[in-house]
Design an enzyme around this catalytic site. Sequence first.
Site, PDB file in Angstrom:
ATOM      1  N   ARG A 148      -9.884   8.791 -14.428  1.00 44.17           N
ATOM      2  CA  ARG A 148      -8.533   8.461 -14.899  1.00 44.17           C
ATOM      3  C   ARG A 148      -7.509   9.274 -14.123  1.00 44.17           C
ATOM      4  NH1 ARG A 148      -8.516   6.913 -21.316  1.00 44.17           N
ATOM      5  NH2 ARG A 148      -9.890   5.113 -21.021  1.00 44.17           N
TER       6      ARG A 148
ATOM      7  N   ARG B  98      -2.203   9.045  -5.391  1.00 41.87           N
ATOM      8  CA  ARG B  98      -3.241   8.006  -5.335  1.00 41.87           C
ATOM      9  C   ARG B  98      -4.365   8.428  -4.411  1.00 41.87           C
ATOM     10  NH1 ARG B  98      -1.798   1.709  -6.070  1.00 41.87           N
ATOM     11  NH2 ARG B  98      -1.035   1.864  -8.212  1.00 41.87           N
TER      12      ARG B  98
ATOM     13  N   ARG C 107      -3.928 -14.460 -12.442  1.00 42.33           N
ATOM     14  CA  ARG C 107      -2.608 -14.283 -13.100  1.00 42.33           C
ATOM     15  C   ARG C 107      -1.602 -15.247 -12.458  1.00 42.33           C
ATOM     16  NH1 ARG C 107      -3.115  -7.921 -13.408  1.00 42.33           N
ATOM     17  NH2 ARG C 107      -3.701  -7.662 -15.602  1.00 42.33           N
TER      18      ARG C 107
ATOM     19  N   HIS D 235      -5.499  -5.939  -2.759  1.00 43.39           N
ATOM     20  CA  HIS D 235      -5.315  -6.109  -4.209  1.00 43.39           C
ATOM     21  C   HIS D 235      -4.138  -5.254  -4.668  1.00 43.39           C
ATOM     22  CE1 HIS D 235      -5.756  -5.962  -8.464  1.00 43.39           C
ATOM     23  NE2 HIS D 235      -5.964  -4.674  -8.410  1.00 43.39           N
TER      24      HIS D 235
ATOM     25  N   ASP E  69      -5.512 -10.985  -9.450  1.00 43.28           N
ATOM     26  CA  ASP E  69      -4.145 -11.314  -9.014  1.00 43.28           C
ATOM     27  C   ASP E  69      -3.995 -12.839  -8.982  1.00 43.28           C
ATOM     28  OD1 ASP E  69      -5.577  -9.095  -7.618  1.00 43.28           O
ATOM     29  OD2 ASP E  69      -3.580  -8.516  -6.936  1.00 43.28           O
TER      30      ASP E  69
ATOM     31  N   LYS F  67     -20.597   7.546 -26.224  1.00 42.84           N
ATOM     32  CA  LYS F  67     -19.798   6.321 -26.074  1.00 42.84           C
ATOM     33  C   LYS F  67     -20.704   5.164 -25.664  1.00 42.84           C
ATOM     34  CE  LYS F  67     -16.125   4.583 -23.020  1.00 42.84           C
ATOM     35  NZ  LYS F  67     -15.543   3.695 -24.008  1.00 42.84           N
TER      36      LYS F  67
ATOM     37  N   ASP G 144     -23.059   4.769 -18.200  1.00 41.45           N
ATOM     38  CA  ASP G 144     -21.816   5.550 -18.220  1.00 41.45           C
ATOM     39  C   ASP G 144     -22.215   7.028 -18.165  1.00 41.45           C
ATOM     40  OD1 ASP G 144     -18.686   4.716 -19.197  1.00 41.45           O
ATOM     41  OD2 ASP G 144     -19.246   6.825 -19.354  1.00 41.45           O
ATOM     42  N   ALA G 145     -21.168   7.874 -18.035  1.00 43.33           N
ATOM     43  CA  ALA G 145     -21.443   9.320 -17.962  1.00 43.33           C
ATOM     44  C   ALA G 145     -21.371   9.960 -19.349  1.00 43.33           C
ATOM     45  CB  ALA G 145     -20.442   9.975 -17.022  1.00 43.33           C
TER      46      ALA G 145
HETATM   47  N1  LIG Z   1      -9.748  -4.669  -9.569  1.00 46.50           N
HETATM   48  C1  LIG Z   1      -8.991  -5.041 -10.609  1.00 46.50           C
HETATM   49  O1  LIG Z   1      -8.378  -6.108 -10.646  1.00 46.50           O
HETATM   50  C2  LIG Z   1      -8.904  -4.104 -11.784  1.00 46.50           C
HETATM   51  C3  LIG Z   1      -8.296  -4.493 -12.978  1.00 46.50           C
HETATM   52  C4  LIG Z   1      -8.232  -3.569 -14.041  1.00 46.50           C
HETATM   53  C5  LIG Z   1      -8.766  -2.295 -13.891  1.00 46.50           C
HETATM   54  N2  LIG Z   1      -9.370  -1.986 -12.700  1.00 46.50           N
HETATM   55  C6  LIG Z   1      -9.989  -0.677 -12.474  1.00 46.50           C
HETATM   56  O2  LIG Z   1     -11.197  -0.552 -13.222  1.00 46.50           O
HETATM   57  C7  LIG Z   1     -11.462   0.843 -13.405  1.00 46.50           C
HETATM   58  C8  LIG Z   1     -11.836   1.085 -14.838  1.00 46.50           C
HETATM   59  O3  LIG Z   1     -10.719   0.835 -15.646  1.00 46.50           O
HETATM   60  P1  LIG Z   1     -10.888   1.139 -17.217  1.00 46.50           P
HETATM   61  O4  LIG Z   1      -9.619   0.736 -17.879  1.00 46.50           O
HETATM   62  O5  LIG Z   1     -12.168   0.547 -17.703  1.00 46.50           O
HETATM   63  O6  LIG Z   1     -11.036   2.730 -17.218  1.00 46.50           O
HETATM   64  P2  LIG Z   1     -11.803   3.613 -18.314  1.00 46.50           P
HETATM   65  O7  LIG Z   1     -11.391   5.023 -18.066  1.00 46.50           O
HETATM   66  O8  LIG Z   1     -11.623   3.006 -19.662  1.00 46.50           O
HETATM   67  O9  LIG Z   1     -13.365   3.430 -17.940  1.00 46.50           O
HETATM   68  C9  LIG Z   1     -13.940   4.084 -16.853  1.00 46.50           C
HETATM   69  C10 LIG Z   1     -15.348   4.506 -17.312  1.00 46.50           C
HETATM   70  O10 LIG Z   1     -16.039   5.063 -16.192  1.00 46.50           O
HETATM   71  C11 LIG Z   1     -16.871   6.065 -16.732  1.00 46.50           C
HETATM   72  N3  LIG Z   1     -17.374   6.965 -15.701  1.00 46.50           N
HETATM   73  C12 LIG Z   1     -16.722   8.000 -15.122  1.00 46.50           C
HETATM   74  N4  LIG Z   1     -17.550   8.611 -14.248  1.00 46.50           N
HETATM   75  C13 LIG Z   1     -18.733   7.944 -14.274  1.00 46.50           C
HETATM   76  C14 LIG Z   1     -19.990   8.066 -13.599  1.00 46.50           C
HETATM   77  N5  LIG Z   1     -20.191   9.053 -12.707  1.00 46.50           N
HETATM   78  N6  LIG Z   1     -20.997   7.193 -13.879  1.00 46.50           N
HETATM   79  C15 LIG Z   1     -20.790   6.200 -14.777  1.00 46.50           C
HETATM   80  N7  LIG Z   1     -19.646   6.023 -15.451  1.00 46.50           N
HETATM   81  C16 LIG Z   1     -18.628   6.891 -15.200  1.00 46.50           C
HETATM   82  C17 LIG Z   1     -16.007   6.775 -17.751  1.00 46.50           C
HETATM   83  O11 LIG Z   1     -16.797   7.531 -18.651  1.00 46.50           O
HETATM   84  C18 LIG Z   1     -15.314   5.587 -18.413  1.00 46.50           C
HETATM   85  O12 LIG Z   1     -16.028   5.139 -19.553  1.00 46.50           O
HETATM   86  C19 LIG Z   1     -10.188   1.587 -12.942  1.00 46.50           C
HETATM   87  O13 LIG Z   1     -10.388   2.068 -11.619  1.00 46.50           O
HETATM   88  C20 LIG Z   1      -9.149   0.481 -12.913  1.00 46.50           C
HETATM   89  O14 LIG Z   1      -8.118   0.679 -11.980  1.00 46.50           O
HETATM   90  C21 LIG Z   1      -9.449  -2.841 -11.660  1.00 46.50           C
HETATM   91  O1  LIG Z   2      -5.468  -3.276 -10.369  1.00 46.45           O
HETATM   92  C1  LIG Z   2      -5.242  -3.166 -11.554  1.00 46.45           C
HETATM   93  C2  LIG Z   2      -5.432  -1.919 -12.239  1.00 46.45           C
HETATM   94  C3  LIG Z   2      -4.498  -1.684 -13.383  1.00 46.45           C
HETATM   95  C4  LIG Z   2      -3.116  -1.411 -12.896  1.00 46.45           C
HETATM   96  C5  LIG Z   2      -2.005  -1.876 -13.551  1.00 46.45           C
HETATM   97  C6  LIG Z   2      -0.804  -1.527 -12.947  1.00 46.45           C
HETATM   98  S1  LIG Z   2      -1.128  -0.628 -11.566  1.00 46.45           S
HETATM   99  C7  LIG Z   2      -2.828  -0.712 -11.797  1.00 46.45           C
HETATM  100  C8  LIG Z   2      -5.083  -0.491 -14.084  1.00 46.45           C
HETATM  101  C9  LIG Z   2      -5.441  -0.514 -15.419  1.00 46.45           C
HETATM  102  C10 LIG Z   2      -5.983   0.658 -15.967  1.00 46.45           C
HETATM  103  C11 LIG Z   2      -6.173   1.801 -15.191  1.00 46.45           C
HETATM  104  C12 LIG Z   2      -5.810   1.721 -13.828  1.00 46.45           C
HETATM  105  N1  LIG Z   2      -6.019   2.813 -13.023  1.00 46.45           N
HETATM  106  C13 LIG Z   2      -5.868   2.833 -11.629  1.00 46.45           C
HETATM  107  C14 LIG Z   2      -4.899   2.042 -10.976  1.00 46.45           C
HETATM  108  C15 LIG Z   2      -4.787   2.091  -9.598  1.00 46.45           C
HETATM  109  C16 LIG Z   2      -5.637   2.925  -8.865  1.00 46.45           C
HETATM  110  F1  LIG Z   2      -5.528   2.987  -7.518  1.00 46.45           F
HETATM  111  C17 LIG Z   2      -6.601   3.683  -9.513  1.00 46.45           C
HETATM  112  C18 LIG Z   2      -6.724   3.637 -10.887  1.00 46.45           C
HETATM  113  N2  LIG Z   2      -5.262   0.593 -13.319  1.00 46.45           N
HETATM  114  N3  LIG Z   2      -4.471  -2.861 -14.200  1.00 46.45           N
HETATM  115  C19 LIG Z   2      -4.528  -4.099 -13.678  1.00 46.45           C
HETATM  116  O2  LIG Z   2      -4.314  -5.104 -14.349  1.00 46.45           O
HETATM  117  C20 LIG Z   2      -4.940  -4.329 -12.332  1.00 46.45           C
HETATM  118  S2  LIG Z   2      -4.350  -5.731 -11.570  1.00 46.45           S
HETATM  119  C21 LIG Z   2      -2.898  -5.451 -10.697  1.00 46.45           C
HETATM  120  C22 LIG Z   2      -2.338  -4.196 -10.584  1.00 46.45           C
HETATM  121  C23 LIG Z   2      -1.140  -4.052  -9.837  1.00 46.45           C
HETATM  122  C24 LIG Z   2      -0.560  -5.165  -9.236  1.00 46.45           C
HETATM  123  C25 LIG Z   2      -1.145  -6.419  -9.375  1.00 46.45           C
HETATM  124  C26 LIG Z   2      -2.307  -6.554 -10.107  1.00 46.45           C
HETATM  125 CL1  LIG Z   2      -3.037  -8.101 -10.291  1.00 46.45          CL
END
Ligand SMILES: NC(=O)c1ccc[n+]([C@@H]2O[C@H](COP(=O)([O-])OP(=O)(O)OC[C@H]3O[C@@H](n4cnc5c(N)ncnc54)[C@H](O)[C@@H]3O)[C@@H](O)[C@H]2O)c1
Ligand SMILES: O=C1C[C@](c2ccsc2)(c2cccc(Nc3ccc(F)cc3)n2)NC(=O)[C@H]1Sc1ccccc1Cl
Length: 331
Positions: free
Chosen positions: A98, A105, A168, A192, A165, A56, A51-52
Amino acid sequence: QAFFKSVMNAAPSSPTKRHTKISVIGAGNVGMAIAQTILTQDLTDELVLVDAIPDKLRGEMLDLQHAAAFLPRTRIQASTDYSVTAGSDLCIVTAGARQIHGESRLNLLQRNVTLFQKIIPPLVRYSPDTILLIVSNPVDVLTYVAWKLSGFPSNRVIGSGTNLDSSRFRFLIADHLDVNAQDVQAFIVGEHGDSSVALWSSISVGGVPVLSFLEKQEITYEKEMLESIHKEVTESAYEVISLKGYTSWAIGYSVANLARSILRDQRRVHPVSVLAKGFYDIDGEVFLSLPAQLGRGGILGVTNVHFTEEEKHRLMNSATTILQVQNQLTI
Ligand SMILES: NC(=O)c1ccc[n+]([C@@H]2O[C@H](COP(=O)([O-])OP(=O)(O)OC[C@H]3O[C@@H](n4cnc5c(N)ncnc54)[C@H](O)[C@@H]3O)[C@@H](O)[C@H]2O)c1
Ligand SMILES: O=C1C[C@](c2ccsc2)(c2cccc(Nc3ccc(F)cc3)n2)NC(=O)[C@H]1Sc1ccccc1Cl
């Protein structure tokens, strides 16, 4: 003194079991849920957190190490220095900026691209044979960015895509039909999030396709029911965010399930974000979720599943939208 008397001719620890190392980049809500599930399910010999934020990171590492008495033996390390990831079999990227209130977006995406420019090259340098599994959002575009920055063959760059997705969707169908979610097969594909595509022909319960053997009017009802459940997949994501501010457990289990299929060469089929160029008339370099076979080599194949004309059209729309976004990026 030795704690154990050496046993004559004791067999060496099994030489055949392959040593595995997983690195999780981003020790936030998602990264730590993935790490915790990997430990609980004994999926790796070594787990690395990057992490950065150093404090933490050390706090999360110590907190996990203190659970050692209750977990399978796993070496846990953490550092802001990417050299700690050297020799990783799998690198799971959850790092992300964040969203600033009111930020577009596209602007958030460009900031995440800038992050990836700092994250992907050192991962590749220290683990040239690794598999990249991207979770950070927008996951389909960021998987493309990781592929471009890594120079890897596309089979070794995977996005979690619509895996969450789909899980769920499976839960909601199982809940509606009062069956076990593990007996529900259902693939959501494409982009997604809000614009995903539910593959009706892929939905089966206990091996019985939901839409077959139904009379025409019954199919209409079933389709309306499934459409509303598909809509609820997105609504439930926003509900979780509004209630707890983030999501973690479902994404943690779903990504650990992908890690299991990859590292244990399970050759199971999962809906994950793959380079879709060449499938279903898609000719751009775009990552979208399709049912893909996962194993030790990453993406082993993409299933030739039947898409209706409407499903193909929606997939094509997503590909066009994503390509337009990608063309605006500076990678
Ligand atoms: N694909 C999915 O289905 C899905 C589901 C949920 C969340 N997400 C995504 O996952 C990502 C993380 O969500 P989260 O709730 O854990 O966010 P978060 O903010 O809790 O965690 C992100 C972490 O990345 C770290 N970070 C930032 N810059 C960095 C770097 N240069 N090197 C290493 N670490 C770095 C931050 O310090 C932080 O701890 C988001 O983009 C969110 O949208 C995707
Ligand atoms: O992809 C995410 C990220 C998100 C979320 C929730 C509502 S919209 C996005 C999530 C959680 C915490 C942080 C972020 N940040 C974020 C979201 C979108 C993006 F483009 C960049 C950062 N996203 N949490 C989630 O569960 C998933 S799954 C999901 C989201 C939308 C429709 C259908 C599904 Cl199954």
